[in-house]
Scaffold this active site. Sequence first.
Site, PDB file in Angstrom:
ATOM      1  N   TYR A 154      71.105 110.638   0.795  1.00 13.78           N
ATOM      2  CA  TYR A 154      71.282 109.875  -0.467  1.00 13.78           C
ATOM      3  C   TYR A 154      71.866 108.475  -0.258  1.00 13.78           C
ATOM      4  CZ  TYR A 154      76.031 112.126  -1.118  1.00 13.78           C
ATOM      5  OH  TYR A 154      77.297 112.592  -1.016  1.00 13.78           O
ATOM      6  N   GLU A 155      71.706 107.668  -1.294  1.00 15.10           N
ATOM      7  CA  GLU A 155      72.041 106.228  -1.271  1.00 15.10           C
ATOM      8  C   GLU A 155      71.365 105.553  -0.071  1.00 15.10           C
ATOM      9  OE1 GLU A 155      75.959 105.094  -2.521  1.00 15.10           O
ATOM     10  OE2 GLU A 155      76.247 107.016  -3.532  1.00 15.10           O
TER      11      GLU A 155
END
Lengths: 260, 376
Positions: free
Chosen positions: B359-360
């Site tokens: 994620y990110e």
Amino acid sequence: MNIIVLVKQVPNTTNMKVDPLHGTLIRSGVDTIINPDDLASIELALQVKDNIQDTHIRVITMGPAQAKNMLVDLYGYGVDDCVLLSDSAFAGADTWATSYTLAKAIERYPYDLIIAGRQAIDGDTAQVGPQVAQHCNIPQITYVSKLQEITKQNITVVKSYEDYDELLSCNFPCLITALSDKTTLRDASFTMVWHADKKNITTLTNKEIQGDPHNIGLKGSLTQVKKTFVKTVEKKGQMISNDVDLAAKKIAQILKDATH
Amino acid sequence: MLSEKHKRVQRLAREFTQKHVAPLASEIDENHRFPNETLIKMIQCNMMGIPYPSTYGGSDADTLAYVLTIEELSKACATTGVILSAHTSLASFPLYAFGSEYLKEKYLIDLNKGNTLGAFALTEPNAGSDASAQKTTAVLTNDYYVLNGSKIFITNAIEADTYIVFAMTDASLKTKGISAFVVEKEFEGFSFGKKERKLGICASSTSELIFNHVKVPKENRIGKEGDGFKIALATLDGGRIGIAAQALGIAKGAYQEALNYTKSRKQFDRPLSAFQNTQFVLAEMATQIEAASLLVYQAAIAKDTQKNFAKEAAMAKLFASETAMKVTTQAVQLLGGYGYIKDYPVERMMRDAKITEIYEGTSEVQKMVIASAELR
């Protein structure tokens, strides 16, 4: 309302090691902590501040210059002012000389309530709080486990013994000593911790508090520790198997003989 | 490397974690339960706006203080780490850096004080690493934008109050047609879809957001129309440092478990730590963690000193998340059968570590960011 909280920096006794040769504690390299009962004192002071507007909390400690770090940490909890009593002339003080010195510093500030921890884990005397009250000539309530009620004129607290409690009230000014058993210091605030090092710490030496040189430090101490040891108590039980009345009489006789 | 000030914050975060976070970590993972009681305590001790000014309800501290906090929380519980990271880096930051004074007053102060929890909604079913492929639309009618579409994999989704949502205001302009909006939970037409069941960070609420003719006041647009993509990328640059710190915390937590275990576990009449294989593995873990720490703190300091930090943040996240995956896997191996069962925390840490590579920005996206800076 003005509160003065007395705190002490103590060695973290859970990590202490004993010098096997001399039987003394090895203090070098041991980290220091805030005396646990003193954390309860701070919490009680903060509880007063939660309830009474314009409460000012001033912390006073006596100790070496390193105690400053402990005081900076205390700003993270919301105390307003910290004072460090530090002077080589204060070194080696027993409880009497310590309480005299603290009282001389306290004289400089306004106060309604003084809060001290019940006792410090390094000395375990439980004498400094009560002695400060005597030096300041104010009433005291020891072993306080809880604040019951607080007004601008007086305080009502729960004093806890091993097996019972007392509810006591006292007008200001007075001193209480706090128990850590039932009072846990709240979490510090990230904001206040971040700003803590910008706050001022007043350092006072004997020059400022003008203590009588004969009453401070090792020289002013009434007691001197010669030796510390663990006392072994041998308890010998005696069974009296008899009819209840006869047994009671026999026990009464034994007690009577023992007191003569 | 750390100032006394930063060490103080680190100590506070460590004590907080030991007292409030560690005791819950296993249970909330097991029950997939959002730790509301921990969040309340985090709010009480002013943890929700660490790097933002007190004029907007923050703590006046900096990115380094903030990442140290995420790291400490994540040592015991990666879920608690990401709740704070998504809130601080992804929801509050775009408001702080790009929001109007009106939006700061209306939303940022409450986020920083912890009166509200924030979430960030960029990802869509067909717009993951290719964030430009947004399908959610925002059409201006009089004083309102009308939002339609859906977002997926949104951290803090159901628990949050304030959402930063990206939507196409002009699809013909592609990335330059994306705009950013603040959406309140109570806005009509805004609802939640599927709550995801995940491999790790199980206590974090990850859900789909659905926008069905949601009327968003014009003044809730962050920045100008078309600024959305720029805002998202800048926000993610900072968010990566938070996730890197989360990964670092996971790695350190697993390493500590491995260290404790190998010192006390005896086989063949010797503690495991007396075997050279154990020592070499521990040495590798410790060295990688140290390197990850330096990259994470360097990225935080670069952000604090107003330097261009996109590359540093990407490097920190790439290295720290891969370190977390490696170290947690090694920790499970060192604990053997005990590492595989839920009586010890390392299996949870291994499951939690994987998301930090995803994620990110996946590790592959981090490499794209790093390479584009290197080849500029």
